[in-house]
Design a protein around this motif. Structure first.
Motif, PDB file in Angstrom:
ATOM      1  N   LEU A 106       0.838  -1.209   0.000  1.00  0.00           N
ATOM      2  CA  LEU A 106       0.000   0.000   0.000  1.00  0.00           C
ATOM      3  C   LEU A 106       0.873   1.259   0.000  1.00  0.00           C
ATOM      4  O   LEU A 106       0.577   2.235  -0.712  1.00  0.00           O
ATOM      5  N   ALA A 107       1.962   1.219   0.779  1.00  0.00           N
ATOM      6  CA  ALA A 107       2.875   2.373   0.810  1.00  0.00           C
ATOM      7  C   ALA A 107       3.521   2.581  -0.559  1.00  0.00           C
ATOM      8  O   ALA A 107       3.685   3.723  -1.027  1.00  0.00           O
ATOM      9  N   ALA A 108       3.872   1.476  -1.230  1.00  0.00           N
ATOM     10  CA  ALA A 108       4.472   1.581  -2.569  1.00  0.00           C
ATOM     11  C   ALA A 108       3.440   2.134  -3.567  1.00  0.00           C
ATOM     12  O   ALA A 108       3.773   2.990  -4.403  1.00  0.00           O
ATOM     13  N   PHE A 109       2.213   1.681  -3.478  1.00  0.00           N
ATOM     14  CA  PHE A 109       1.151   2.213  -4.348  1.00  0.00           C
ATOM     15  C   PHE A 109       1.015   3.725  -4.134  1.00  0.00           C
ATOM     16  O   PHE A 109       0.868   4.494  -5.086  1.00  0.00           O
ATOM     17  N   GLU A 110       1.047   4.116  -2.860  1.00  0.00           N
ATOM     18  CA  GLU A 110       0.856   5.538  -2.531  1.00  0.00           C
ATOM     19  C   GLU A 110       1.962   6.372  -3.187  1.00  0.00           C
ATOM     20  O   GLU A 110       1.702   7.453  -3.713  1.00  0.00           O
ATOM     21  N   GLN A 111       3.175   5.845  -3.181  1.00  0.00           N
ATOM     22  CA  GLN A 111       4.297   6.552  -3.807  1.00  0.00           C
ATOM     23  C   GLN A 111       4.120   6.674  -5.315  1.00  0.00           C
ATOM     24  O   GLN A 111       4.625   7.593  -5.936  1.00  0.00           O
ATOM     25  N   GLU A 112       3.438   5.710  -5.909  1.00  0.00           N
ATOM     26  CA  GLU A 112       3.276   5.680  -7.367  1.00  0.00           C
ATOM     27  C   GLU A 112       2.039   6.431  -7.825  1.00  0.00           C
ATOM     28  O   GLU A 112       1.807   6.573  -9.030  1.00  0.00           O
ATOM     29  N   ALA A 113       1.211   6.888  -6.876  1.00  0.00           N
ATOM     30  CA  ALA A 113      -0.119   7.402  -7.228  1.00  0.00           C
ATOM     31  C   ALA A 113      -0.053   8.540  -8.251  1.00  0.00           C
ATOM     32  O   ALA A 113      -0.800   8.555  -9.234  1.00  0.00           O
ATOM     33  N   GLY A 114       0.868   9.491  -8.018  1.00  0.00           N
ATOM     34  CA  GLY A 114       0.958  10.636  -8.924  1.00  0.00           C
ATOM     35  C   GLY A 114       1.298  10.205 -10.337  1.00  0.00           C
ATOM     36  O   GLY A 114       0.672  10.629 -11.316  1.00  0.00           O
ATOM     37  N   ASP A 115       2.264   9.299 -10.446  1.00  0.00           N
ATOM     38  CA  ASP A 115       2.687   8.851 -11.773  1.00  0.00           C
ATOM     39  C   ASP A 115       1.619   7.981 -12.439  1.00  0.00           C
ATOM     40  O   ASP A 115       1.451   8.009 -13.660  1.00  0.00           O
ATOM     41  N   LEU A 116       0.895   7.207 -11.635  1.00  0.00           N
ATOM     42  CA  LEU A 116      -0.198   6.410 -12.199  1.00  0.00           C
ATOM     43  C   LEU A 116      -1.243   7.324 -12.836  1.00  0.00           C
ATOM     44  O   LEU A 116      -1.753   7.043 -13.922  1.00  0.00           O
ATOM     45  N   SER A 117      -1.542   8.420 -12.159  1.00  0.00           N
ATOM     46  CA  SER A 117      -2.541   9.364 -12.688  1.00  0.00           C
ATOM     47  C   SER A 117      -2.039  10.032 -13.961  1.00  0.00           C
ATOM     48  O   SER A 117      -2.826  10.317 -14.872  1.00  0.00           O
ATOM     49  N   ALA A 118      -0.731  10.276 -14.002  1.00  0.00           N
ATOM     50  CA  ALA A 118      -0.186  11.060 -15.113  1.00  0.00           C
ATOM     51  C   ALA A 118       0.123  10.220 -16.350  1.00  0.00           C
ATOM     52  O   ALA A 118       0.256  10.753 -17.450  1.00  0.00           O
ATOM     53  N   SER A 119       0.260   8.900 -16.169  1.00  0.00           N
ATOM     54  CA  SER A 119       0.715   8.076 -17.302  1.00  0.00           C
ATOM     55  C   SER A 119      -0.443   7.377 -17.996  1.00  0.00           C
ATOM     56  O   SER A 119      -1.527   7.206 -17.422  1.00  0.00           O
ATOM     57  N   ALA A 120      -0.186   6.977 -19.261  1.00  0.00           N
ATOM     58  CA  ALA A 120      -1.220   6.326 -20.066  1.00  0.00           C
ATOM     59  C   ALA A 120      -1.638   5.005 -19.419  1.00  0.00           C
ATOM     60  O   ALA A 120      -0.797   4.287 -18.878  1.00  0.00           O
ATOM     61  N   PHE A 121      -2.913   4.703 -19.504  1.00  0.00           N
ATOM     62  CA  PHE A 121      -3.468   3.500 -18.868  1.00  0.00           C
ATOM     63  C   PHE A 121      -2.869   2.239 -19.498  1.00  0.00           C
ATOM     64  O   PHE A 121      -2.897   2.087 -20.727  1.00  0.00           O
ATOM     65  N   ASP A 122      -2.320   1.360 -18.655  1.00  0.00           N
ATOM     66  CA  ASP A 122      -1.738   0.116 -19.186  1.00  0.00           C
ATOM     67  C   ASP A 122      -1.951  -1.028 -18.198  1.00  0.00           C
ATOM     68  O   ASP A 122      -2.677  -0.890 -17.219  1.00  0.00           O
ATOM     69  N   ILE A 123      -1.274  -2.156 -18.459  1.00  0.00           N
ATOM     70  CA  ILE A 123      -1.478  -3.356 -17.636  1.00  0.00           C
ATOM     71  C   ILE A 123      -1.039  -3.123 -16.184  1.00  0.00           C
ATOM     72  O   ILE A 123      -1.560  -3.775 -15.264  1.00  0.00           O
ATOM     73  N   GLY A 124      -0.156  -2.171 -15.949  1.00  0.00           N
ATOM     74  CA  GLY A 124       0.241  -1.838 -14.583  1.00  0.00           C
ATOM     75  C   GLY A 124      -0.938  -1.241 -13.811  1.00  0.00           C
ATOM     76  O   GLY A 124      -1.175  -1.574 -12.640  1.00  0.00           O
ATOM     77  N   HIS A 125      -1.690  -0.367 -14.479  1.00  0.00           N
ATOM     78  CA  HIS A 125      -2.876   0.222 -13.858  1.00  0.00           C
ATOM     79  C   HIS A 125      -3.918  -0.867 -13.572  1.00  0.00           C
ATOM     80  O   HIS A 125      -4.561  -0.880 -12.521  1.00  0.00           O
ATOM     81  N   VAL A 126      -4.065  -1.792 -14.520  1.00  0.00           N
ATOM     82  CA  VAL A 126      -5.038  -2.878 -14.332  1.00  0.00           C
ATOM     83  C   VAL A 126      -4.647  -3.720 -13.120  1.00  0.00           C
ATOM     84  O   VAL A 126      -5.496  -4.042 -12.278  1.00  0.00           O
ATOM     85  N   GLY A 127      -3.362  -4.049 -13.000  1.00  0.00           N
ATOM     86  CA  GLY A 127      -2.899  -4.901 -11.904  1.00  0.00           C
ATOM     87  C   GLY A 127      -3.094  -4.250 -10.546  1.00  0.00           C
ATOM     88  O   GLY A 127      -3.587  -4.881  -9.602  1.00  0.00           O
ATOM     89  N   ILE A 128      -2.732  -2.981 -10.441  1.00  0.00           N
ATOM     90  CA  ILE A 128      -2.848  -2.285  -9.149  1.00  0.00           C
ATOM     91  C   ILE A 128      -4.317  -2.012  -8.817  1.00  0.00           C
ATOM     92  O   ILE A 128      -4.776  -2.250  -7.694  1.00  0.00           O
ATOM     93  N   GLY A 129      -5.050  -1.559  -9.811  1.00  0.00           N
ATOM     94  CA  GLY A 129      -6.475  -1.273  -9.583  1.00  0.00           C
ATOM     95  C   GLY A 129      -7.224  -2.535  -9.176  1.00  0.00           C
ATOM     96  O   GLY A 129      -8.041  -2.508  -8.237  1.00  0.00           O
ATOM     97  N   GLY A 130      -6.921  -3.637  -9.843  1.00  0.00           N
ATOM     98  CA  GLY A 130      -7.608  -4.892  -9.531  1.00  0.00           C
ATOM     99  C   GLY A 130      -7.282  -5.383  -8.134  1.00  0.00           C
ATOM    100  O   GLY A 130      -8.158  -5.872  -7.417  1.00  0.00           O
ATOM    101  N   ALA A 131      -6.029  -5.244  -7.716  1.00  0.00           N
ATOM    102  CA  ALA A 131      -5.639  -5.687  -6.370  1.00  0.00           C
ATOM    103  C   ALA A 131      -6.393  -4.888  -5.305  1.00  0.00           C
ATOM    104  O   ALA A 131      -6.862  -5.438  -4.302  1.00  0.00           O
ATOM    105  N   LEU A 132      -6.535  -3.584  -5.534  1.00  0.00           N
ATOM    106  CA  LEU A 132      -7.260  -2.757  -4.552  1.00  0.00           C
ATOM    107  C   LEU A 132      -8.754  -3.105  -4.551  1.00  0.00           C
ATOM    108  O   LEU A 132      -9.403  -3.069  -3.498  1.00  0.00           O
ATOM    109  N   CYS A 133      -9.297  -3.433  -5.712  1.00  0.00           N
ATOM    110  CA  CYS A 133     -10.701  -3.872  -5.758  1.00  0.00           C
ATOM    111  C   CYS A 133     -10.873  -5.163  -4.958  1.00  0.00           C
ATOM    112  O   CYS A 133     -11.867  -5.341  -4.246  1.00  0.00           O
TER     113      CYS A 133
END
Ligand SMILES: N[C@@H](CCC(=O)N[C@@H](CS)C(=O)NCC(=O)O)C(=O)O
Length: 173
Positions: A106-133
């Motif tokens: 969760l701490a690592a996700f929090e560190q990546e949050a800004g870059d996740l928002s700024a970058s094009a949607f890809d399989i990394g977003h799917v993996g992190i989003g799905g884990a939180l779901c």
């Protein structure tokens, strides 16, 4: 097709297509079975022309695959944690380890949050989003948003995507 997959109940029908007895498993028209979720996503990305969910090369590809591995890895130990909690004799070292990892991820996700928002949607977003779901689905009493406001904001936007809304998990077992 809805299929029950549980760690202590190997599913004979499912195992004809996937000896790991895990979902998701996708059986194509020609009988080819694809698993796990990353392989299925790569297949679907190919149907859409390729290179959209999986960046073709370079740093973008490695970042996407690492994030996917982080999300998938979290989901794997959350499944183990859930199984552990249901056992008659709970192994406290296992629960403590998975809980420590949960906080670290969760701490690592929090560190990546800004870059996740700024970058094009890809399989990394799917993996992190799905884990939180999954965390919300199976650990509903966990108030992870309180101390992780950045990734909570990002995840709210992720959950608003039509594809995510159309595939909300339900427990009808
Ligand atoms: N890393 C795999 C995880 C798949 C997985 O563990 N699925 C669970 C359900 S969420 C399952 O089928 N568990 C049954 C079992 O472990 O026997 C993927 O991304 O497809």
């Amino acid at each position: 097709v809805r299929t029950v997959a549980a760690t202590t109940r190997p599913h004979p029908g499912l195992m004809q297509d996937n000896p790991l007895s895990k979902i998701p498993t996708l059986v194509l028209d020609d009988g080819t079975a694809l698993y796990d979720s990353r392989v299925i996503c790569e297949y679907l990305d190919g149907l859409a022309g390729g290179g959209r969910l999986f960046p073709a090369a370079g740093k973008a590809r490695l970042t996407a695959l690492r994030r996917q591995a982080l999300g998938d890895g979290m989901l794997d130990f959350l499944l183990l944690l859930r199984n552990e909690r249901e056992r008659a004799h709970v192994s406290e070292p296992h629960v403590a380890t998975f809980t420590t990892k949960k906080q670290a991820v969760l701490a690592a996700f929090e560190q990546e949050a800004g870059d996740l928002s700024a970058s094009a949607f890809d399989i990394g977003h799917v993996g992190i989003g799905g884990a939180l779901c999954y965390l919300d689905f199976r650990f509903a009493d966990e108030d992870w948003r309180k101390h992780h406001p950045g990734i909570a904001r990002w995840h709210a936007a992720f959950c608003a995507r039509p594809s995510v809304r159309a595939t909300e998990p339900v427990d009808d077992s």
